[in-house]
Scaffold this active site. Structure first.
Site, short mmCIF file in Angstrom:
data_model
loop_
_atom_site.label_atom_id
_atom_site.label_comp_id
_atom_site.label_asym_id
_atom_site.label_seq_id
_atom_site.Cartn_x
_atom_site.Cartn_y
_atom_site.Cartn_z
N ARG A 21 -8.55 6.17 26.39
CA ARG A 21 -7.26 5.59 26.76
C ARG A 21 -6.26 6.66 27.17
NH1 ARG A 21 -6.62 0.20 23.33
NH2 ARG A 21 -8.76 -0.02 22.67
N SER A 136 -12.92 -15.16 6.99
CA SER A 136 -12.12 -14.56 8.06
C SER A 136 -12.69 -14.90 9.43
CB SER A 136 -12.11 -13.04 7.83
OG SER A 136 -11.51 -12.36 8.90
N LYS A 155 -16.71 -10.99 1.70
CA LYS A 155 -16.12 -11.69 2.84
C LYS A 155 -17.17 -12.48 3.59
CE LYS A 155 -16.48 -7.92 6.20
NZ LYS A 155 -16.84 -6.70 5.44
N SER A 188 -4.44 -13.32 20.84
CA SER A 188 -3.68 -12.79 21.97
C SER A 188 -4.53 -12.31 23.13
CB SER A 188 -2.79 -11.65 21.49
OG SER A 188 -3.54 -10.47 21.40
N THR A 244 5.34 -10.56 12.94
CA THR A 244 5.86 -9.25 13.34
C THR A 244 7.29 -9.40 13.83
OG1 THR A 244 5.54 -7.32 14.77
CG2 THR A 244 5.09 -9.45 15.75
N LYS A 247 7.41 -8.03 18.39
CA LYS A 247 7.01 -8.71 19.63
C LYS A 247 8.17 -9.60 20.09
CE LYS A 247 2.29 -7.48 18.77
NZ LYS A 247 0.96 -7.75 18.21
N THR A 365 -11.54 -3.95 22.13
CA THR A 365 -10.53 -5.01 21.93
C THR A 365 -11.14 -6.37 22.28
OG1 THR A 365 -8.87 -3.37 22.53
CG2 THR A 365 -8.16 -5.66 22.47
C1 LIG Z 1 0.24 -6.78 17.15
C2 LIG Z 1 -0.49 -7.54 16.10
C3 LIG Z 1 -0.31 -7.24 14.75
C4 LIG Z 1 0.44 -6.03 14.30
O1 LIG Z 1 1.81 -6.18 14.46
P1 LIG Z 1 2.70 -4.87 14.69
O2 LIG Z 1 4.04 -5.26 14.29
O3 LIG Z 1 2.54 -4.51 16.13
O4 LIG Z 1 2.12 -3.79 13.82
C5 LIG Z 1 -0.88 -8.07 13.79
N1 LIG Z 1 -1.61 -9.14 14.14
C6 LIG Z 1 -1.85 -9.44 15.44
C7 LIG Z 1 -2.66 -10.63 15.77
C8 LIG Z 1 -1.31 -8.64 16.45
O5 LIG Z 1 -1.57 -8.91 17.73
#
Ligand SMILES: *Cc1c(COP(=O)(O)O)cnc(C)c1O
Length: 406
Positions: A21, A136, A155, A188, A244, A247, A365
């Site tokens: 990256r 999970s 798990k 996401s 979070t 975002k 990813t």
């Molecule tokens: C981005 C993300 C996190 C982490 O959140 P940050 O505040 O960026 O550390 C946790 N879970 C998911 C699904 C995410 O996409």
């Protein structure tokens, strides 16, 4: 031992796999997002950012920035300590109350990021629930996977969003074992949503606790922006909801909300909460304002506009014959490429020649062979910007001879 060689080899393996990256050096224009400056050795040029998780543009909201400036002038920069030793401020306390109210829970707990909130909370569960089995979703975020791994719990990984598979795993587990089911609301990378109600019903049937990551939904769904669980009237059925503040809320930090007993236990036991300097009060003040705005009528307007622009972009890609991934039922717009090298080339070409910034999404990813571009339109990505994007992406697909049919 040639230490340096070991590090160099580690990196060259990543390069060989085509997943090395490189950071993109950008500088946003406050007040003019998604426009930004892009810095290279060759110079600086203006670009449009298409892959930010500042989903609603709150990172440049003047009310949020004013709240941060006021806090800065009020108490200075850093918190100066952990929550237990001098780092608990008025702003942290106010923000936790606001977040608990947002999710209609008794209490909330702040962490320095969403990553830390997942990791620290899930890792601590095992210390509280001996013999716990964590169920999970296979597509859960790295921060959840890491927390579950560190918990040392047994798990069970269920296939992504697969209710029948989760049921069969629950049936096989000892009835007496404590259980926790952990999943996300919006995933996401595919933009799909979990079958929340079905999972909650299973949790009831098997007497399991539930842990929901609403990171890609807080601020963006529901009457007050509490997420998909609010939108679907299911918030009260979750034991722990995690989010979070980096975002859609546009600042930084993470949190969990739950009943007062659970929060008190995590607060008292999680090293990732206890042994670290608390969030800068400035950040807490900014998030507090941002949450308040997104709870209000203004938030509802932003959410409607956000959904509208996401739909507009999906339709525009589809009309241009570009391979939109139909998995997405959310604001996320993934475009299928299916090849790591082509995906990187496409992203590079768009940035260098078309002034479009969208990061390639490659393994690990997403699974190999499903490489993609992931667009995140905001209310500030106008119809004109969307049209221009589709024209440029279409041309770049042609130049690189990437298949258009999904
Ligand atoms: C981005 C993300 C996190 C982490 O959140 P940050 O505040 O960026 O550390 C946790 N879970 C998911 C699904 C995410 O996409």
């Amino acid at each position: 031992m040639d230490y340096n060689n070991a590090f160099a080899n580690a990196v060259s393996e990543i390069k060989d796999e085509g997943r090395y990256r490189v950071f993109t050096n950008i500088r946003r224009y406050k007040g003019n997002f998604p426009h930004a400056r892009y810095y290279t050795d060759a110079g600086v040029k203006d670009i449009i950012v298409w892959c930010s998780n500042d989903y609603l543009g709150q990172g440049q909201n003047d009310e949020v920035l004013d709240a941060m400036r006021e806090a800065l002038d009020d108490v200075g920069s850093g918190a100066g300590g952990t929550r237990n030793i001098s780092g608990n401020t008025y702003y942290h306390t106010m923000l936790e109350r606001e977040l608990a109210d947002l999710h209609q829970k008794e209490a909330a707990l702040l962490f320095t990021s969403g990553y830390v909130s997942n990791d620290a909370t899930l890792a601590t569960i095992a210390r509280i629930l001996p013999g716990c089995i964590i169920f999970s979703d296979e597509s859960n975020h790295a921060s959840m996977i890491e927390g579950i791994r560190r918990s040392g719990c047994e798990k069970r990984i269920f296939r992504h969003n697969d209710v029948a598979h989760l049921r069969s795993l629950l049936e096989k587990a000892p009835q007496s074992a404590p259980k926790l089911i952990a999943f996300e609301s919006v995933y996401s990378m595919d933009g799909d949503m979990s079958p929340m109600k079905e999972f909650l019903d299973l949790a009831d049937e098997f007497n399991a606790m539930t842990y929901l990551d609403e990171v890609h939904a807080v601020g963006m769904y529901g009457e007050h922006g509490a997420g998909v669980a609010e939108r679907d009237g299911l918030m009260h059925r979750f034991d722990i909801i995690e989010g979070t503040m980096g975002k859609a809320f546009g600042v930084m930090g993470g949190y969990i909300t739950a009943n007062a007993t659970i929060i008190d236990a995590i607060r008292s036991l999680a090293p990732g909460f206890i042994f670290t300097t608390s969030l800068a009060p400035v950040l807490a003040a900014g998030v507090l304002k941002s949450v308040q705005i997104l709870k209000s009528e203004k938030g509802r307007e932003l959410r409607a506009q956000h959904q509208r622009q996401a739909q507009y972009l999906k339709d525009a890609f589809r009309n241009a014959g570009l391979p939109i991934m139909e998995t997405s039922t959310s604001h996320i717009v993934p475009l299928f490429v299916g090849d790591a090298v082509k995906c990187k080339q496409l992203s590079d070409l768009l940035l260098e020649e078309y002034d479009i910034y969208v990061q390639p999404i490659n393994f690990p990813t997403v699974p190999r062979g499903t490489e993609r571009l992931r667009f995140t339109p905001t209310p500030l990505h106008t119809d004109e910007l969307c049209d221009e994007l589709v024209r440029k992406v279409s041309e770049a697909f042609g130049r690189l001879k990437i298949a258009k049919a999904a």
